[in-house]
Design an enzyme around this catalytic site. Structure first.
Site, PDB file in Angstrom:
ATOM      1  N   GLU A   1       0.891  -1.166   0.000  1.00 60.12           N
ATOM      2  CA  GLU A   1       0.000   0.000   0.000  1.00 60.12           C
ATOM      3  C   GLU A   1       0.919   1.203   0.000  1.00 60.12           C
ATOM      4  OE1 GLU A   1      -1.963   3.061   1.280  1.00 60.12           O
ATOM      5  OE2 GLU A   1      -2.228   1.908   3.130  1.00 60.12           O
TER       6      GLU A   1
ATOM      7  N   CYS B   1      -2.216   8.721   2.877  1.00 54.59           N
ATOM      8  CA  CYS B   1      -1.982   8.280   1.501  1.00 54.59           C
ATOM      9  C   CYS B   1      -3.208   8.564   0.657  1.00 54.59           C
ATOM     10  CB  CYS B   1      -1.555   6.829   1.440  1.00 54.59           C
ATOM     11  SG  CYS B   1      -2.673   5.782   2.275  1.00 54.59           S
TER      12      CYS B   1
HETATM   13  C1  UN1 Z   1      -3.085   5.724   4.882  1.00 56.64           C
HETATM   14  O1  UN1 Z   1      -2.967   6.942   4.783  1.00 56.64           O
HETATM   15  O2  UN1 Z   1      -2.082   4.973   4.842  1.00 56.64           O
HETATM   16  O3  UN1 Z   1      -9.054   6.176   3.952  1.00 56.64           O
HETATM   17  C2  UN1 Z   1      -4.368   5.048   5.133  1.00 56.64           C
HETATM   18  C3  UN1 Z   1      -8.377   6.775   4.791  1.00 56.64           C
HETATM   19  C4  UN1 Z   1      -7.974   6.034   6.034  1.00 56.64           C
HETATM   20  C5  UN1 Z   1      -6.738   5.239   5.806  1.00 56.64           C
HETATM   21  C6  UN1 Z   1      -5.577   5.942   5.181  1.00 56.64           C
HETATM   22  N1  UN1 Z   1      -9.041   5.179   6.446  1.00 56.64           N
HETATM   23  O4  UN1 Z   1      -8.047   7.932   4.664  1.00 56.64           O
END
Ligand code: UN1
Length: 509
Positions: free
Chosen positions: A261, A295
């Site tokens: 990821e 992310c």
């Molecule tokens: C991340 O930034 O690695 O959808 C995950 C989202 C959160 C997860 C982000 N539930 O923004």
């Protein structure tokens, strides 16, 4: 701060490795510093190669008994972990804020995500379904079943120091795997606090050490050994594209599995038929929330030319009203960046955007003064950018939002898909034709595609992850559990003949 650490059992110096209980580690001492004020929260004695070896061996040994426990019973242990997390939600949320600078609501929201994951995993523990097939051979039965995989390695980033562990570990647990967690060395205390809570549950149930281990260590000392260890059949990693590429190569060399990821460069398309109020609120949360360090953060807004000025004005107004400061104060909506280096990266991206034909509309300043003495606070930045500016294709892990103008939806989708990352995406429109085009195979190329919902803040029930440079992995909900198990196809002959598949005859005539 003292009360939070005390309630979570965090001491002045913690061991950077454990098999459930902490083990005595032998690496250097790491200072854990809060981005809020630059002050030390605690220290961690890092694990060295030998400490890492003990943690892995213990996970390998524990796997032998853990995999034999019926999955619904493993689900019951996960249920208890969920209850224990509920009891400590406030303190854990506050520790997330202290360690990585998230605002209170987001720190607690992150723990809620882990609690939701525990609930989800309990249900999943009774739903590790395999298919049955009709055999082409008479008096034969065929089916597939899923077995535990082995010790699973989980590498997490600083920005979700609890939730991403829970996506992986709580599902892996019900699947019968043991887990070794390598948290970010920018957020080891949240990890250690979680491990103490989980270990309390495992111990109460008389379970052996090694089911949930962790190791905090330097890359050359621990990181490389971790990804190259053939005893760990799956490495799940969250982080940068460069890190993911390195892990992917190392793990594939030994033919292991990866779940990656990696970076996102998420865009929102706002069409002329959008509900403007909805779009502005979603964009501001997506771009400014977590100080632009998710992310799934919204990094690009692709706007129809007819509403470009209106949207830009509305965003500028909203940006100027964002309360920035101590994330533990209830009114704050944006805390600090993780460290000064992140601030420098943001500054250098802003100077590049200017050179590449972009224009800063507001924000992007580094805040100074007593409240901001850690040097980690910035104002969120809005930039106008030509769609082909190279920097627009990069993920700068900071609150910079690029505004790009379009004429036709086809053109907007082309800009949208023109970046190497493919995590999350959204369209704001009230026109079902536009929405459906965006969701079709002619539309967004991302792992997540939303309509009138921003790019960040996904629920755990869906599979989370993305395409292209994002790495292709899927975590948390849907059928993401399958990667934590090994599939076995079984054929049983319950007759007295030996018919061969494909009608082959193999006997002397
Ligand atoms: C991340 O930034 O690695 O959808 C995950 C989202 C959160 C997860 C982000 N539930 O923004």
């Amino acid at each position: 701060m003292k009360a939070i650490l005390k309630n979570l059992g965090i001491k002045g110096t913690e061991e950077g490795g454990g098999t459930g209980s902490a083990i005595r580690c032998h690496g250097r001492l790491l200072d854990v510093v809060s981005p809020i004020n630059g002050k030390r929260i605690g220290r961690v004695r890092l694990a060295d190669r030998k400490d890492f070896e003990s943690v892995v061996q213990c996970a390998v040994d524990a796997f032998q008994s853990w995999k034999m426990m019926p999955a619904p019973k493993r689900g019951d242990i996960t249920r208890q972990i969920g209850i224990a997390l509920r009891e400590k939600k406030e303190d854990l949320g506050a520790l997330v804020s202290l360690e990585v600078g998230k605002i209170r609501a987001e720190g607690e929201g992150e723990i809620q995500e882990a609690i939701d994951m525990a609930d989800f995993a309990v249900g999943q523990s009774r739903m590790l379904y395999g298919l049955s097939m009709h055999s082409e051979r008479p008096i034969h039965r065929m089916y597939e079943q899923w077995h535990p995989l082995g010790p699973v390695g989980v590498i997490t980033a600083f920005n979700f120091p609890a939730a991403v562990w829970s996506w992986n570990a709580l599902i892996a647990l019900v699947c019968g795997d043991t887990v070794i967690w390598k948290p970010s060395s920018k957020a080891p205390l949240t990890a250690i606090a979680l491990m103490k809570i989980a270990q309390g549950v495992l111990q109460k149930n008389g379970l052996p050490e090694g089911i949930l281990g962790w190791v905090v260590g330097d890359r050359h000392e621990v990181g490389e050994a971790f990804i190259n260890d053939p005893r760990i059949p799956l490495i799940s990693a969250t982080g940068s594209v460069a890190m993911g590429r390195h892990i992917s190569q190392a793990v594939s060399r030994r033919l292991g599995k990866t779940l990656l990821e990696l970076g996102g460069n998420n865009a929102v398309i706002v069409t002329a038929k959008a509900d403007m109020d909805l779009a502005v609120r979603a964009i501001v949360f997506g771009a400014v929330g977590t100080a632009g360090q998710r992310c799934t953060t919204t990094r690009r807004v692709i706007v129809h030319e007819d509403i470009y000025d209106e949207l830009t004005q509305a965003l500028m107004k909203a940006y100027r009203q964002i309360p920035i400061g101590d994330p533990l104060k209830p009114a704050t909506l944006m805390g600090p960046l993780i460290d000064r280096k992140a601030v420098q990266n943001m500054q250098s991206a802003l100077s590049r955007i200017k050179k590449q034909g972009g224009r800063i509309l507001c924000g992007g300043e580094v805040l100074s003064g007593k409240r901001f003495s850690a040097g980690t606070y910035v104002t969120p930045c809005l930039c106008e950018a030509p769609p082909d500016a190279p920097i627009v294709s990069e993920e700068t892990f900071a609150p910079i939002l690029y505004l790009i103008r379009y004429k036709t939806l086809q053109e907007a989708i082309r800009y949208h898909n023109a970046v190497p990352q493919g995590l999350s995406s959204a369209i704001f429109t009230t026109d079902m034709r536009e929405a459906e085009l965006f969701l079709s195979q002619m539309g967004s190329d991302c792992g997540i595609a939303n309509v009138n919902v921003g790019t960040s803040g996904a629920e755990i029930g869906g599979a989370f992850g993305g395409e292209k440079n994002t790495g292709g992995g899927r975590e948390s909900g849907s059928d993401a559990w399958k990667i934590y198990m090994r599939r076995q196809t079984c054929t049983i002959n319950w007759g007295i003949e030996l018919p061969l598949a494909q009608g082959i005859r193999f006997e002397p005539v």
